[in-house]
Design an enzyme around this catalytic site. Sequence first.
Site, mmCIF file in Angstrom:
data_model
loop_
_atom_site.group_PDB
_atom_site.id
_atom_site.type_symbol
_atom_site.label_atom_id
_atom_site.label_comp_id
_atom_site.label_asym_id
_atom_site.label_seq_id
_atom_site.Cartn_x
_atom_site.Cartn_y
_atom_site.Cartn_z
ATOM 1 N N PHE A 22 0.724 -1.230 0.216
ATOM 2 C CA PHE A 22 0.027 0.088 0.042
ATOM 3 C C PHE A 22 0.766 1.137 0.013
ATOM 4 O O PHE A 22 0.638 2.068 -0.964
ATOM 5 C CB PHE A 22 -0.914 -0.123 0.991
ATOM 6 C CG PHE A 22 -1.515 1.313 1.708
ATOM 7 C CD1 PHE A 22 -1.979 2.323 0.771
ATOM 8 C CD2 PHE A 22 -1.349 1.561 3.078
ATOM 9 C CE1 PHE A 22 -2.648 3.526 1.312
ATOM 10 C CE2 PHE A 22 -1.881 2.948 3.591
ATOM 11 C CZ PHE A 22 -2.456 3.930 2.501
ATOM 12 N N ILE A 23 1.687 1.450 1.060
ATOM 13 C CA ILE A 23 2.404 2.750 1.161
ATOM 14 C C ILE A 23 3.596 2.674 0.111
ATOM 15 O O ILE A 23 3.833 3.589 -0.595
ATOM 16 C CB ILE A 23 2.876 2.702 2.624
ATOM 17 C CG1 ILE A 23 2.030 2.984 3.580
ATOM 18 C CG2 ILE A 23 3.999 3.866 2.433
ATOM 19 C CD1 ILE A 23 2.533 2.974 4.957
ATOM 20 N N TYR A 155 4.815 -6.968 17.137
ATOM 21 C CA TYR A 155 4.784 -5.596 16.341
ATOM 22 C C TYR A 155 5.613 -4.462 16.554
ATOM 23 O O TYR A 155 6.582 -4.105 16.219
ATOM 24 C CB TYR A 155 3.742 -5.474 15.595
ATOM 25 C CG TYR A 155 3.466 -4.507 14.608
ATOM 26 C CD1 TYR A 155 4.156 -4.551 13.336
ATOM 27 C CD2 TYR A 155 3.210 -3.129 14.842
ATOM 28 C CE1 TYR A 155 4.308 -3.568 12.377
ATOM 29 C CE2 TYR A 155 3.363 -1.946 13.957
ATOM 30 C CZ TYR A 155 3.742 -2.319 12.937
ATOM 31 O OH TYR A 155 3.804 -1.408 11.562
ATOM 32 N N LYS A 159 9.347 -2.641 15.725
ATOM 33 C CA LYS A 159 9.601 -1.398 15.372
ATOM 34 C C LYS A 159 10.448 -0.438 16.338
ATOM 35 O O LYS A 159 11.440 0.221 15.576
ATOM 36 C CB LYS A 159 8.316 -0.701 15.061
ATOM 37 C CG LYS A 159 7.353 -1.216 13.797
ATOM 38 C CD LYS A 159 8.236 -1.137 12.574
ATOM 39 C CE LYS A 159 7.263 -1.404 11.385
ATOM 40 N NZ LYS A 159 8.266 -1.241 9.839
ATOM 41 N N VAL A 185 -1.969 5.119 8.832
ATOM 42 C CA VAL A 185 -2.157 5.595 7.228
ATOM 43 C C VAL A 185 -3.354 4.869 6.412
ATOM 44 O O VAL A 185 -3.425 3.885 6.799
ATOM 45 C CB VAL A 185 -0.895 5.364 6.730
ATOM 46 C CG1 VAL A 185 -0.638 5.820 5.324
ATOM 47 C CG2 VAL A 185 0.275 5.844 7.566
ATOM 48 N N ARG A 223 -7.710 7.734 16.834
ATOM 49 C CA ARG A 223 -6.454 7.740 16.359
ATOM 50 C C ARG A 223 -6.198 8.845 15.535
ATOM 51 O O ARG A 223 -7.294 9.645 15.061
ATOM 52 C CB ARG A 223 -6.706 6.287 15.132
ATOM 53 C CG ARG A 223 -7.016 4.875 15.911
ATOM 54 C CD ARG A 223 -5.795 4.307 16.425
ATOM 55 N NE ARG A 223 -5.848 3.140 16.935
ATOM 56 C CZ ARG A 223 -6.222 2.915 18.205
ATOM 57 N NH1 ARG A 223 -6.520 3.785 19.076
ATOM 58 N NH2 ARG A 223 -6.314 1.262 18.589
ATOM 59 N N ARG A 289 -9.432 -5.484 20.477
ATOM 60 C CA ARG A 289 -8.286 -6.482 20.005
ATOM 61 C C ARG A 289 -7.079 -6.499 21.062
ATOM 62 O O ARG A 289 -6.844 -5.503 21.447
ATOM 63 C CB ARG A 289 -8.014 -5.868 18.472
ATOM 64 C CG ARG A 289 -8.822 -5.947 17.617
ATOM 65 C CD ARG A 289 -8.272 -5.817 16.213
ATOM 66 N NE ARG A 289 -7.317 -4.697 16.145
ATOM 67 C CZ ARG A 289 -6.729 -4.590 15.077
ATOM 68 N NH1 ARG A 289 -6.754 -5.061 13.757
ATOM 69 N NH2 ARG A 289 -5.766 -3.238 14.867
ATOM 70 N N ASP A 292 -4.216 -3.432 21.386
ATOM 71 C CA ASP A 292 -4.516 -2.237 20.788
ATOM 72 C C ASP A 292 -4.323 -1.200 21.995
ATOM 73 O O ASP A 292 -4.540 -1.620 23.157
ATOM 74 C CB ASP A 292 -6.034 -2.261 20.278
ATOM 75 C CG ASP A 292 -5.872 -2.687 18.863
ATOM 76 O OD1 ASP A 292 -4.685 -2.774 18.061
ATOM 77 O OD2 ASP A 292 -6.987 -2.438 18.263
#
Length: 330
Positions: A22-23, A155, A159, A185, A223, A289, A292
């Site tokens: 996508f990005i 995750y 990062k 995004v 968000r 979730r 989150d």
Amino acid sequence: MGYSEVKFRKGTRFLVTGGAGFIGSNLCEAILNMGYEVRCLDDLSTGKRENVDLFIDRPGYEFTEGDIKDPDTCMKACEGVDYVLHQAAWGSVPRSIEMPLFYCANNITGTLNMLEAARQNGVKKFVYASSSSVYGDEPKLPKSEGREGNLLSPYAVSKRADEEWAKQYTRHYGLDTYGLRYFNVFGRRQDPNGAYAAVIPKFIKQLLNGETPTINGDGKQSRDFTYIENVIEANLKACLAPHEAAGEAYNIAYGGREYLIDIYYGLVDALGVTDENGNRLEPHFGPDRAGDIKHSNADISKARRNLGYDPEWSFEKGINAAIEWYRNNL
């Protein structure tokens, strides 16, 4: 405003890892439209072949199918490259909880392979995708660099590790690195399919198909949703940032705050979706979730100051563009 004023020397070549995603595909498109060369590296594990086929016949575009977990592939991909825009990674907090070893191998070791390849090939700047997930359970808003909490997922760990490795490459090896902490995004070509799809394209597709979306939690989570054009701007401006700004991570967002339930109702109204009685379609609600965070909103002053980042796409402007794209492409 934006990146229309950004200029590089003629013949400049970029490497976009994850360029079929996508990005990454949006970065490839922007670079080609500006008249520069781009090499796309992707193993097509989450990226899409159609995002390669869009550009395969355009002058200056080159596609290499390969895996960042392989050092030799990374080394070859960096040959003759001026700037690396490293987007290749597996996303999704829930999926990372299910696959911690893979996220370490792909997101951490893969990034380290790319850093080393960029160093050995004399790349000018290494710009890489980080994530707002590195803020973990730090509750204070807006999120500000240097004030991070406990990490809540593999995750997020991956990062944060990327940021630390990049910092070492700037400190010890002279490679200018710039981490971009993306905040939610969205935009054209973001995949609406699958269990780990991002919420905006997923909701739009379901509503267009006459399905009722499920919101995880109560919908009151917020968000800093960030349109793709702002992310393109940040990547390109980071390539021209001074050495003094290297070895750091930067919040990349618009600086706004949207509640999920408000986004849902906004999409329902924009698409004119009703239930069988002609009333506005109400969502289903599911469990929260795992991993989150509840609220996210970015302080972008550091990116403004050090990178010249000046995002011009508000959430409203971006969501209207996204809705139009999905109407025409789903």
